[in-house]
Design a protein around this motif. Structure first.
Motif, PDB file in Angstrom:
ATOM      1  N   UNK A 192       0.872  -1.172   0.000  1.00 35.99           N
ATOM      2  CA  UNK A 192       0.000   0.000   0.000  1.00 35.99           C
ATOM      3  C   UNK A 192       0.908   1.221   0.000  1.00 35.99           C
ATOM      4  N   UNK A 193       0.699   2.080  -0.967  1.00 34.86           N
ATOM      5  CA  UNK A 193       1.515   3.293  -1.033  1.00 34.86           C
ATOM      6  C   UNK A 193       0.587   4.504  -1.026  1.00 34.86           C
ATOM      7  N   UNK A 194       0.815   5.412  -0.164  1.00 41.14           N
ATOM      8  CA  UNK A 194      -0.027   6.604  -0.047  1.00 41.14           C
ATOM      9  C   UNK A 194       0.650   7.759  -0.773  1.00 41.14           C
ATOM     10  N   UNK A 195      -0.145   8.407  -1.630  1.00 38.95           N
ATOM     11  CA  UNK A 195       0.350   9.558  -2.391  1.00 38.95           C
ATOM     12  C   UNK A 195      -0.272  10.803  -1.774  1.00 38.95           C
ATOM     13  N   UNK A 196       0.480  11.521  -0.947  1.00 37.63           N
ATOM     14  CA  UNK A 196      -0.123  12.633  -0.188  1.00 37.63           C
ATOM     15  C   UNK A 196      -0.664  13.756  -1.062  1.00 37.63           C
ATOM     16  N   UNK A 197      -0.125  13.904  -2.254  1.00 37.02           N
ATOM     17  CA  UNK A 197      -0.605  15.019  -3.081  1.00 37.02           C
ATOM     18  C   UNK A 197      -1.651  14.575  -4.101  1.00 37.02           C
ATOM     19  N   UNK A 198      -2.206  13.387  -3.917  1.00 33.54           N
ATOM     20  CA  UNK A 198      -3.318  12.903  -4.737  1.00 33.54           C
ATOM     21  C   UNK A 198      -2.944  12.729  -6.197  1.00 33.54           C
TER      22      UNK A 198
END
Ligand SMILES: Cc1cc2nc3c(=O)[nH]c(=O)nc-3n(C[C@H](O)[C@H](O)[C@H](O)COP(=O)(O)OP(=O)(O)OC[C@H]3O[C@@H](n4cnc5c(N)ncnc54)[C@H](O)[C@@H]3O)c2cc1C
Length: 101
Positions: free
Chosen positions: A32-38
Motif C-alpha cells: 500500500x503506497x499513499x500519495x499525499x498530493x493525490x
C-alpha cells in the motif's frame, strides 16, 4: 487517517462493485503506497497537445496506431475504462475497412 488494511479493504470493495465478481477470492495485497498530493490532473491545454500528437501520428504515416490510457481518456479509473471501450470502437472502425463483407 486510515490504516493500510482499511485502505486495501476500501479499494477491494470498490473494485468488486465496478470491475469484478463480487464473490471473487480475497485479494493478495502486495503493498500500500499513499500519495499525499493525490492524483495529478491535466493542465490547461492538455487536449490541444493531445490533438497535436494525434495529428502528428497521422501526418507521419502512423495510421492504425492509437493512443490510449489515462492521458487520453481522463485520470479517473472509470474514465479509463470508458476510454478503453472508446479505443476498442476506434480500432474496430479502423479495421473494418480490411474486412471482407
Ligand atoms: C496511487 C494512485 C491512486 C489512484 N487512485 C485513484 C482513485 O482513487 N480513483 C480513480 O478513479 N483513479 C485513481 N487513480 C488513477 C487511475 O488508477 C489511473 O489513471 C489508471 O489506472 C490509469 O490507467 P491506464 O490504463 O492509463 O494505465 P495503467 O493502469 O498504468 O495501465 C498501463 C498498463 O500497460 C502496461 N505496460 C506498460 N508498458 C508496457 C509495455 N511496453 N508493454 C506491455 N505493457 C506495458 C503496464 O504494465 C500496465 O498494466 C490512481 C492512480 C494512482 C497511481
Amino acid at each position: 487517517m486510515q490504516t493500510q488494511d482499511e485502505l486495501a479493504g476500501a479499494v477491494d470493495k470498490d473494485l468488486r462493485n465496478i470491475l469484478i465478481n463480487p464473490n471473487a477470492k480475497d485479494p493478495r495485497v502486495l503493498g500500500v503506497r499513499v500519495w499525499p498530493q493525490a492524483i495529478p490532473q491535466f493542465l490547461i491545454g492538455h487536449f490541444d497537445l493531445l490533438d497535436a500528437a494525434k495529428a502528428a501520428l497521422t501526418d507521419a504515416g502512423f495510421k492504425g496506431l492509437f493512443l490510449g490510457g489515462n492521458y487520453v481518456s481522463g485520470v479517473a479509473l472509470g474514465r479509463c475504462i470508458e476510454g478503453a471501450y472508446e479505443s476498442a470502437a476506434e480500432v474496430v472502425d479502423y479495421l473494418s475497412q480490411y474486412s471482407n463483407k
